[in-house]
Design a protein around this motif. Structure first.
Motif, short mmCIF file in Angstrom:
data_model
loop_
_atom_site.label_atom_id
_atom_site.label_comp_id
_atom_site.label_asym_id
_atom_site.label_seq_id
_atom_site.Cartn_x
_atom_site.Cartn_y
_atom_site.Cartn_z
N SER B 178 0.83 -1.20 0.00
CA SER B 178 0.00 0.00 0.00
C SER B 178 0.87 1.26 0.00
CB SER B 178 -0.96 -0.01 1.19
OG SER B 178 -0.26 0.11 2.38
N LEU B 179 2.13 1.16 0.48
CA LEU B 179 3.02 2.33 0.42
C LEU B 179 3.36 2.65 -1.02
CD1 LEU B 179 5.50 1.60 3.33
CD2 LEU B 179 3.58 3.19 3.28
N GLU B 181 1.50 1.86 -3.59
CA GLU B 181 0.28 2.40 -4.19
C GLU B 181 0.08 3.84 -3.77
OE1 GLU B 181 -3.08 -0.11 -3.47
OE2 GLU B 181 -2.46 -1.50 -5.04
N ALA B 182 0.37 4.14 -2.51
CA ALA B 182 0.20 5.52 -2.04
C ALA B 182 1.11 6.45 -2.85
CB ALA B 182 0.51 5.62 -0.56
N ALA B 183 2.34 6.02 -3.07
CA ALA B 183 3.28 6.86 -3.83
C ALA B 183 2.78 7.07 -5.25
CB ALA B 183 4.66 6.21 -3.84
N ARG B 184 2.29 6.01 -5.85
CA ARG B 184 1.77 6.15 -7.22
C ARG B 184 0.56 7.06 -7.23
NH1 ARG B 184 0.59 1.87 -11.05
NH2 ARG B 184 -0.36 0.54 -9.48
N ASP B 185 -0.26 6.91 -6.20
CA ASP B 185 -1.46 7.74 -6.09
C ASP B 185 -1.08 9.21 -6.00
OD1 ASP B 185 -4.47 7.72 -5.38
OD2 ASP B 185 -3.59 8.99 -3.84
N LEU B 186 0.05 9.49 -5.33
CA LEU B 186 0.47 10.87 -5.13
C LEU B 186 1.27 11.40 -6.32
CD1 LEU B 186 1.36 10.52 -1.38
CD2 LEU B 186 -0.49 11.90 -2.34
N GLY B 187 1.33 10.65 -7.39
CA GLY B 187 1.92 11.18 -8.61
C GLY B 187 3.32 10.70 -8.92
N ALA B 188 3.81 9.70 -8.17
CA ALA B 188 5.16 9.22 -8.44
C ALA B 188 5.14 8.20 -9.58
CB ALA B 188 5.75 8.58 -7.19
N ASN B 189 6.02 8.41 -10.57
CA ASN B 189 6.16 7.38 -11.61
C ASN B 189 7.08 6.29 -11.08
OD1 ASN B 189 8.70 8.47 -11.69
ND2 ASN B 189 8.32 9.67 -13.54
N ASN B 192 10.39 7.32 -9.51
CA ASN B 192 10.27 8.00 -8.23
C ASN B 192 9.77 7.08 -7.12
OD1 ASN B 192 11.26 10.62 -8.56
ND2 ASN B 192 9.42 11.21 -9.70
N ARG B 196 12.20 7.10 -4.04
CA ARG B 196 11.75 7.78 -2.83
C ARG B 196 11.07 6.87 -1.82
NH1 ARG B 196 11.72 13.51 -3.30
NH2 ARG B 196 12.76 13.98 -5.25
N VAL B 197 10.68 5.70 -2.24
CA VAL B 197 10.00 4.81 -1.28
C VAL B 197 10.74 3.48 -1.13
CG1 VAL B 197 7.86 3.62 -0.73
CG2 VAL B 197 7.78 5.87 -1.79
N MET B 283 15.54 11.67 0.63
CA MET B 283 14.28 12.34 0.27
C MET B 283 14.49 13.82 -0.05
SD MET B 283 12.90 12.74 4.04
CE MET B 283 13.22 14.26 4.93
#
Ligand SMILES: Nc1ncnc2c1ncn2[C@@H]1O[C@H](COP(=O)(O)OP(=O)(O)OP(=O)(O)O)[C@@H](O)[C@H]1O
Ligand SMILES: [Mg+2]
Lengths: 394, 284
Positions: B178-179, B181-189, B192, B196-197, B283
């Motif tokens: 889910s982390l 997915e959260a990053a992708r949800d926030l616009g990370a390709n 990134n 970043r994660v 980060m």
């Protein structure tokens, strides 16, 4: 009027041949607070994941502003999600968690006349927007804490801020308050509603708590087993449930078999009751919903029906009493105390009777026989007369 | 309750005292003793002549660790993205060589790398050596692979790679999806999301992987002897010679061990400190 923003058209979703969403048709208006409500496993999260772009429907279309977005990856959608378990980044502090989305964004360089060059959001603006968000969620001064040093409610608010700071057109929230205690939950419900009105964006909210849905939503979508049971305003859903499932899921209901004799007249227990509904066939069997608070207790000789009180529970504002009418047990909410074993009459006003067509759910809900037994164990044993068991066996 | 539990730890305490603490104390005592048993610092003074061995050992261990990381991280990452069946099979394949004795594994590399070993025979057959001679105007009968630093590094990488893969893999595979997915949800390709994660969150695995490869590499002795042909003397060989070999001098051996141990501990400590800071640094 508000315009349509997202539409699900004939969306089906199957996992290993198991149909989880069955021809969903649903639209979401701009700036609306819409709630998906349903029991565990009914497909709420799956629906959200399809809107967010984390799952691709087996068939059907997802439209955003009229454009099909089935294959658009999540990071290109103007949609942000508050996940069921928050999913805060454990290695980043509160500030960086909230700033994450902003750091990912690129936008046209204002100083470039062609408008083609993309630049990152400047650091000062990120700082400003994150601080503004911290203000909204009342967590100023927490920006250097790591998520694991926050309480559940605080993590919750950070998760909301992290999504909102990107100014999405749509915010998806998957049971965001499930982990909070009752008091905090109530506060956060009000807070969320306030935030939604303040920022003026669409919230698509998932919960299995009917009270939460009624309090917060503009529109409620009741789901069960991957199908939509009813869409409507909280008032509609509560007052005019479409079938026994909805009636039972939203609030307490007594659901009784009846026969529609003619418009505005229904027969239950061999008696005719005036009601307000019509449009049924003559002598059509129906489900009759009577809400516990719509029933008046009257002296026996004035009652439309007469029954025996089998259980009384004090609930603070009112008493919940279980009354046996010929073996079928009703829940009645009243401010007057009627002792267990007493015989009472009841009267129901025509507007307290709601008629529903028979459905697959008929006969599954609305009987409080088991309810009273649960309470036997909680209550003083002397309150539960032997009579009750004999009543069940009849 | 508490008493009972603490009684259970007694065997471990005894074990640790006997086999960890006692040897270290003995090493320290030996390091500061002369041959007749008196206190002296001369063991450390003598070590200056071996500076080149220290440098070589640390250099080769660093190279081997870097190569292990470069191979191990992508392998772990790709493995964790595959289905459970693939993961199980890959895991067995990675572990398989480790079920064989360390010396046997290294011997087999000897016969592969030898001047008329398997590889050179292969190169001969496919005409690679002739081609090389043509292009560079040389007159080689074989490529010299054994008894080089490269062979030593190869041996280290081969033997210690699983120790890099395992910790990294076990961290990545446990990463909460889910982390991501959260990053992708926030616009990370994808880049990134990784940078970043996934990368910062897998750092603990990387650090323990580095430790588990670097430490045995620095002190290894059989590999350098077998694949380096004794020409590339490493710290482990040096120490071995002092205790078992011709240059019998256990006091000097203890002193070298002590210095090596201190350098390794300091390296690890610095790296772990750096690792804690890194989470922030990545980060920024
Ligand atoms: N990845 C998956 N693979 C297989 N089945 C799945 C998968 N995800 C969901 N399901 C199934 O789909 C159904 C709906 O799941 P979903 O998570 O949408 O339920 P939900 O309404 O969100 O429930 P809850 O209130 O418990 O969160 C369940 O029966 C679930 O087992
Ligand atoms: Mg769910």
């Amino acid at each position: 009027m508000s315009k349509e923003l997202i539409r699900l058209r004939d969306v089906c979703m199957a996992f290993d041949d198991e149909l989880v969403l069955d021809h969903l048709n649903l639209y979401f208006n701009d700036k609306e607070f819409l709630t998906l409500l349903g029991p565990s496993g009914c497909g709420k999260t799956t629906t959200l994941r399809i809107i967010g772009g984390f799952a691709t429907p087996t068939s059907g279309d997802v439209l955003f502003d009229g454009v099909r977005i089935n294959d658009v990856p999540p990071y290109k959608r103007q949609i942000n999600t508050v996940f069921q378990k928050y999913a805060l980044f454990p290695h980043l502090n509160v500030f960086e968690n909230i700033a994450f989305g902003l750091r990912m964004q690129k936008r046209p360089d204002p100083s470039d006349p062609t408008g083609k060059r993309m630049v990152k959001i400047p650091e000062e603006e990120i700082r400003e927007r994150v601080m503004e968000m911290l203000e909204v969620i009342s967590l100023k001064g927490f920006e250097h804490r790591k998520p694991d040093a926050l309480s559940g409610g605080q993590q919750q608010r950070v998760a909301i801020a992290r999504a909102l700071v990107n100014r999405p057109k749509v915010l998806l929230l998957d049971e965001p308050l499930a982990a909070l205690d009752l008091k905090l939950r109530k506060d956060m419900q009000i807070e969320l509603k306030r935030i939604q009105q303040q920022v003026g964006i669409t919230f698509i909210y998932v919960t299995h708590d009917q009270e939460e849905a009624l309090t917060m939503s503009d529109t409620i979508v009741v789901m069960d087993k991957g199908t939509i049971q009813q869409i409507g305003t909280p008032e509609d859903i509560y007052n005019e449930p479409k079938n026994a499932f909805v009636a039972d899921f939203i609030g307490e209901s007594n659901i009784i078999d009846g026969v529609m004799l003619r418009d505005k007249c229904v027969k239950m227990y061999g008696r005719e009751f005036p009601c307000l509904d019509g449009g049924f066939a003559e002598n059509e069997p129906v489900d009759v919903v009577i809400r516990p608070e719509d029933i008046d207790i009257v002296p026996v000789e004035q009652g439309q029906l007469v029954g025996t009180v089998t259980n009384v529970t004090f609930k603070g504002m009112q008493y919940d009493i279980i009354v046996d009418f010929k073996g079928f047990k009703w829940l009645i909410q009243t401010t007057d105390h009627s002792p267990v074993g007493s015989r009472i009459g009841i009267k129901i006003d025509p507007d307290g009777i709601h008629i529903m067509k028979k459905s697959q759910y008929s006969g599954m809900f609305g009987d409080y026989s088991s309810f009273s037994e649960e309470y036997d164990e909680l209550d003083d044993a002397s309150l539960a007369p032997d009579e009750e068991e004999s009543g069940d066996e009849e | 309750m508490k008493n009972k539990l603490s009684r259970l730890t007694i065997p471990y305490v005894i074990w640790m005292a006997l086999f960890v603490v006692a040897p270290i104390i003995m090493v320290v005592i030996y390091a500061f003793s002369s041959a007749d048993g008196g206190f002296t610092l001369s063991n450390f003074a003598k070590m200056g002549t071996y500076a080149v061995v220290f440098t070589r050992s640390f250099k080769l261990a660093l190279i081997a660790t870097a190569i292990c990381l470069l191979i191990g991280y992508p392998v772990s990452y790709i493995m964790s993205k595959e289905g459970p069946r693939f993961q199980r099979i890959a895991m067995v394949l990675i572990m398989l060589p480790m079920w064989m004795n360390f010396l046997l594994r290294t011997y087999s590399w000897m016969s592969i790398l030898e001047n008329n070993g398997l590889l050179n025979q292969l190169f001969q057959k496919i005409g690679l050596i002739a081609l090389y001679n043509n292009v560079f105007g040389t007159d080689l009968q074989f490529f010299r692979m054994i008894n080089t630093q490269g062979a030593v590094v190869l041996g280290m990488v081969y033997n210690y790679l699983p120790f890099m893969i395992l910790p990294i893999y076990s961290v990545i595979v446990k990463l909460d999806n889910s982390l991501i997915e959260a990053a992708r949800d926030l616009g990370a390709n994808s880049v990134n999301v990784f940078r970043r994660v996934i990368l910062p969150l897998s750092l603990p695995g990387v650090l323990s992987g580095i430790t588990m490869v670097f430490v045995p590499s620095v002190s290894t002795f059989a590999i350098s002897k077998m694949l380096g042909g004794g020409t590339e003397l490493l710290l482990g060989d040096l120490i071995e010679q002092q205790f078992l070999g011709g240059a019998y001098n256990p006091q000097l051996g203890a002193a070298i061990s002590l210095v090596m141990m201190i350098i390794v501990v300091v390296c690890m400590w610095v790296m772990n400190r750096f690792g804690e800071g890194e989470e922030q640094a990545v980060m920024m």
